[in-house]
Structures are given as C-alpha cells and as structure tokens.
Design a protein around this motif. Structure first.
Motif, PDB file in Angstrom:
ATOM      1  N   ILE A  83      48.129 -61.413 -41.246  1.00 32.34           N
ATOM      2  CA  ILE A  83      47.895 -59.983 -41.000  1.00 32.34           C
ATOM      3  C   ILE A  83      47.296 -59.789 -39.615  1.00 32.34           C
ATOM      4  N   ASN A  84      47.883 -58.880 -38.849  1.00 29.84           N
ATOM      5  CA  ASN A  84      47.342 -58.508 -37.546  1.00 29.84           C
ATOM      6  C   ASN A  84      46.218 -57.496 -37.770  1.00 29.84           C
ATOM      7  N   VAL A  85      44.997 -57.919 -37.537  1.00 34.86           N
ATOM      8  CA  VAL A  85      43.860 -57.051 -37.861  1.00 34.86           C
ATOM      9  C   VAL A  85      43.242 -56.422 -36.618  1.00 34.86           C
ATOM     10  N   ASN A  86      42.572 -57.228 -35.792  1.00 30.76           N
ATOM     11  CA  ASN A  86      41.801 -56.663 -34.678  1.00 30.76           C
ATOM     12  C   ASN A  86      42.391 -56.950 -33.306  1.00 30.76           C
ATOM     13  N   MET A  87      43.686 -57.280 -33.233  1.00 27.72           N
ATOM     14  CA  MET A  87      44.323 -57.458 -31.929  1.00 27.72           C
ATOM     15  C   MET A  87      44.340 -56.133 -31.174  1.00 27.72           C
ATOM     16  N   GLU A  88      44.141 -56.222 -29.865  1.00 24.33           N
ATOM     17  CA  GLU A  88      44.199 -55.024 -29.018  1.00 24.33           C
ATOM     18  C   GLU A  88      45.513 -54.920 -28.266  1.00 24.33           C
ATOM     19  N   VAL A  96      53.426 -50.264 -40.353  1.00 23.20           N
ATOM     20  CA  VAL A  96      52.747 -48.986 -40.142  1.00 23.20           C
ATOM     21  C   VAL A  96      53.232 -48.440 -38.807  1.00 23.20           C
ATOM     22  N   SER A  97      53.506 -47.151 -38.760  1.00 26.30           N
ATOM     23  CA  SER A  97      54.038 -46.502 -37.557  1.00 26.30           C
ATOM     24  C   SER A  97      55.311 -47.188 -37.060  1.00 26.30           C
ATOM     25  N   GLY A  98      56.111 -47.694 -38.001  1.00 26.49           N
ATOM     26  CA  GLY A  98      57.370 -48.324 -37.639  1.00 26.49           C
ATOM     27  C   GLY A  98      57.247 -49.714 -37.056  1.00 26.49           C
ATOM     28  N   LYS A  99      56.052 -50.306 -37.122  1.00 25.61           N
ATOM     29  CA  LYS A  99      55.853 -51.636 -36.559  1.00 25.61           C
ATOM     30  C   LYS A  99      55.237 -52.577 -37.595  1.00 25.61           C
ATOM     31  N   LYS A 100      55.451 -53.868 -37.389  1.00 25.19           N
ATOM     32  CA  LYS A 100      55.012 -54.873 -38.354  1.00 25.19           C
ATOM     33  C   LYS A 100      53.544 -55.231 -38.150  1.00 25.19           C
ATOM     34  N   ILE A 101      52.802 -55.287 -39.250  1.00 20.29           N
ATOM     35  CA  ILE A 101      51.410 -55.753 -39.189  1.00 20.29           C
ATOM     36  C   ILE A 101      51.205 -57.029 -39.995  1.00 20.29           C
ATOM     37  N   SER A 102      52.188 -57.359 -40.848  1.00 21.75           N
ATOM     38  CA  SER A 102      51.981 -58.506 -41.736  1.00 21.75           C
ATOM     39  C   SER A 102      53.306 -59.080 -42.199  1.00 21.75           C
ATOM     40  N   GLY A 103      53.317 -60.406 -42.377  1.00 27.51           N
ATOM     41  CA  GLY A 103      54.470 -61.092 -42.945  1.00 27.51           C
ATOM     42  C   GLY A 103      54.016 -62.033 -44.045  1.00 27.51           C
ATOM     43  N   ASP A 146      57.160 -59.796 -25.529  1.00 27.09           N
ATOM     44  CA  ASP A 146      58.370 -59.997 -26.332  1.00 27.09           C
ATOM     45  C   ASP A 146      58.274 -59.410 -27.737  1.00 27.09           C
ATOM     46  N   ILE A 147      57.056 -59.123 -28.228  1.00 24.25           N
ATOM     47  CA  ILE A 147      56.932 -58.538 -29.570  1.00 24.25           C
ATOM     48  C   ILE A 147      56.168 -57.212 -29.570  1.00 24.25           C
ATOM     49  N   ALA A 148      55.772 -56.746 -28.390  1.00 18.92           N
ATOM     50  CA  ALA A 148      54.945 -55.535 -28.305  1.00 18.92           C
ATOM     51  C   ALA A 148      55.639 -54.302 -28.884  1.00 18.92           C
ATOM     52  N   LYS A 149      56.977 -54.277 -28.862  1.00 19.93           N
ATOM     53  CA  LYS A 149      57.696 -53.116 -29.373  1.00 19.93           C
ATOM     54  C   LYS A 149      57.866 -53.152 -30.889  1.00 19.93           C
ATOM     55  N   THR A 150      57.618 -54.308 -31.487  1.00 18.54           N
ATOM     56  CA  THR A 150      57.847 -54.432 -32.925  1.00 18.54           C
ATOM     57  C   THR A 150      56.593 -54.759 -33.725  1.00 18.54           C
ATOM     58  N   ALA A 151      55.496 -55.081 -33.051  1.00 23.03           N
ATOM     59  CA  ALA A 151      54.271 -55.490 -33.755  1.00 23.03           C
ATOM     60  C   ALA A 151      53.107 -54.569 -33.405  1.00 23.03           C
ATOM     61  N   THR A 152      52.209 -54.412 -34.356  1.00 21.65           N
ATOM     62  CA  THR A 152      50.991 -53.655 -34.114  1.00 21.65           C
ATOM     63  C   THR A 152      49.875 -54.269 -34.955  1.00 21.65           C
ATOM     64  N   SER A 153      48.685 -53.710 -34.852  1.00 15.73           N
ATOM     65  CA  SER A 153      47.540 -54.213 -35.618  1.00 15.73           C
ATOM     66  C   SER A 153      46.813 -53.051 -36.272  1.00 15.73           C
ATOM     67  N   LEU A 154      45.977 -53.385 -37.237  1.00 14.86           N
ATOM     68  CA  LEU A 154      45.174 -52.359 -37.895  1.00 14.86           C
ATOM     69  C   LEU A 154      44.250 -51.675 -36.898  1.00 14.86           C
ATOM     70  N   ARG A 155      43.698 -52.457 -35.964  1.00 25.38           N
ATOM     71  CA  ARG A 155      42.789 -51.889 -34.969  1.00 25.38           C
ATOM     72  C   ARG A 155      43.508 -50.904 -34.057  1.00 25.38           C
ATOM     73  N   ILE A 156      44.696 -51.261 -33.596  1.00 29.36           N
ATOM     74  CA  ILE A 156      45.447 -50.369 -32.716  1.00 29.36           C
ATOM     75  C   ILE A 156      45.752 -49.053 -33.435  1.00 29.36           C
TER      76      ILE A 156
END
Length: 326
Positions: free
Chosen positions: A208-213, A180-187, A218-228
């Motif tokens: 699944i990255n759900v409620n991480m803030e 979502v938004s070009g970033k990974k939330i799940s593998g 090292d992964i902040a540019k490629t990963a996101t969460s549903l909460r973010i």
C-alpha cells in the motif's frame, strides 16, 4: 508487556501511574521503567510526572510489532506477527514458514522489501518509512479451485479499512488493485501451495502506498498515495491493524459460507468496474464489454456487445478511465 503498556497509554485519557502498571502486569517498577524507556528509544514521546505517572504525548509513524499489537483488535488473525526492518519479500518469508508448519494467521510485515513482487512477475516498490508491505499466512479448509476468492476478500477488507481510516473514496479494480482518483494505491498478490484436493497454505501479500509524496516519472500517471490524496500523513501501524480486523471478519464469513456471498453485494458497491465499459484481455483474444459485478465465486460478470453474458475468471481487466486506459 511493552505492547500492552503502549496500548494502555494510547487508550488512557490522562496519566497512568507506575503502580497501576505494576499491579496490572504483576511486575516491579523497574520492569515498567525499562519498558517505558524502550518505547522512548523507539521514538515514542512519553511524559513522566512524579505522583501522576506516564502519559503518551506523541506517537511516531513507525511500523513495529509492538505498535501493531497495541491497536490490534482481532480474535486470532495476526496474533502471531513477524516484523523485519528489511527483507527480500514478505511473501517469500510467509511461504517458507508455511512449508515449515507456521501458524495459521501469522502476519509478516517489513519496513523495506528489496525484492517485492507484484502480479505477472512485476516488481513492487516499497520505500522505507512511507509504505506498507505485509503478507498473511493462511490454512483455509476449501478446495484449491476456490482459493482465488481470497484475493477478493483481502481487496474488500483493505478497501473497507482504508475508507474508514482515511475517509477517501477508495474503490476496487477487479480483481486485485485498490484505486482512488483513478490511480492505484495498492496491489495484492496471492500464492498457494496445494495438492489436487487440499490446500497446504495460502499466502496473501499486499502493498500500500501510504505516505509517499511523489513517484518516479514512469508510474506517476498511474500511481498515487493516501497522503497525496488526503493531504496528510497516516500512521501505518494503525492501518495494518484495521485491515487485519476487517479481513478476519470477512475471511471467517466467506470460509463459513463457502463462497463470497456474505460480502458480494458490498464488494460490488466498492467495485469501480461495475457499470463501466471494460476491455477484457485474454490470451490471443481481447474484447470490450460492460462489467456487471462479481458473482459469489469472484468471477466478473460482463455483458458483451452482442448482448450475451460471460464470466471472466482469468486475465487482466482494464477499466476505461482507470490508469489512463482508453
């Protein structure tokens, strides 16, 4: 009984009397009272009013077997469920039970994994209280060569469920990532035990990255969460139940058809690769191509720069603009 009481409280618009619960379960008021107290100890805020009964006031974001079962609407998938506060890997536990004759459709869920696995031996981080780590044990009647399709079935089902529950524009990066938004939330990681012409069992794990803030640098540019992305928290057990419901329907349809044809058109609509330039990484060979979507076996169809078409089965496909790839 506790899971059923929780389900009834969740579905009730008002108070449920103790007598209603006693009559429904054919148990004593003491048994109902004990179950209610156990739910309170697990963090559920339940109001008890004399001559009215019980009413649920607040539901915590806690993954428990009771919580998942209280909102699970499947025929058979995940009816057998194992929950762990901490485990090395839900895939490992599912594989062990698979070898021991465990039931088809058993779901394994953990609050924390100490050795979660991603593709190519990578580690999958599972912070307590903010992510989903789960694996499903399956015994499909299909050729071992068709088993990779099941990774796509899970990606499809999870995407459908999460879009429904979060209203986010979540897509699939072929073959096994949700973005979502070009970033990974799940593998997704699928592992199989098979003979030449027979599958013993298949285990599909999904994180699944759900409620991480936030995420490590090292992964902040490629990963996101549903909460973010949504700006709010989600109850993880509700997401798990929704994924299992969508997965059951898609899995049954694909197994009956013997191919991905029942979901192929809808899958391609969710595929972020579709219509984009991709870089195909194969052993000792890389090339750019235009992704056209999957076929009914799950292979990615691409159009090469010379106009020829190829089917991509193995290898990792990078999408321009996804994860910062060129």
């Amino acid at each position: 009984m506790k899971a059923e009481i929780l389900k009834m409280l969740r579905q009730s618009d008002g108070y449920l009397s103790g007598q209603q619960l006693c009559d429904h379960f054919q148990v004593s008021r003491t048994a109902v009272w004990k179950a209610i107290n156990q739910l309170k100890e697990e963090g559920y805020e339940i109001e008890a009013v004399r001559n009215k009964g019980y009413r649920i006031v607040d539901i915590p974001d806690r993954i428990t077997a009771d919580a998942i079962k209280s909102c699970l609407e499947t025929k058979w998938m995940a009816k057998n469920l194992e929950y762990y506060d901490e485990i090395d890997s839900t895939n490992n536990r599912a594989k062990a039970l698979g070898e021991a004759g465990g039931a088809d459709g058993t779901l394994f869920v953990a609050e924390t994994q100490t050795a979660g696995k991603g593709r190519r031996g990578r580690c999958w981080q599972s912070p307590a209280g903010s992510s989903i780590s789960m694996s499903i044990l399956l015994r499909p009647v299909m050729n071992p060569s068709d088993a990779p399709m099941l990774t796509l079935v899970m990606a499809y089902a999870a995407t459908k469920a999460l879009r429904e529950k979060t209203e986010l524009d979540i897509g699939i990066k072929w073959p096994n990532d949700l973005v979502v938004s070009g970033k990974k939330i799940s593998g997704i990681l699928t592992e199989m035990s098979a003979e030449i012409d027979y599958i013993n069992h298949v285990v599909i794990g999904i994180g699944i990255n759900v409620n991480m803030e936030s995420f490590p640098e090292d992964i902040a540019k490629t990963a996101t969460s549903l909460r973010i992305e949504a700006g709010k928290e989600f109850r993880r057990f509700e997401l798990i139940a929704a994924i299992m419901e969508h997965f059951e329907k898609a899995y049954e349809a694909v197994c009956e058809a013997g191919s991905l044809e029942p979901i192929m058109e809808d899958y391609n609509r969710l595929l972020v690769n579709c219509g984009r330039r991709v870089r195909v990484l194969e052993p000792e060979h890389e090339y750019d191509a235009l992704a056209l979507g999957i076929d009914k076996t799950g292979e990615l169809q691409v159009e090469c720069e010379d106009g020829s078409r190829k089917s991509v089965f193995a290898g990792e496909v990078s999408v321009r603009g996804i994860y910062g790839y060129v």
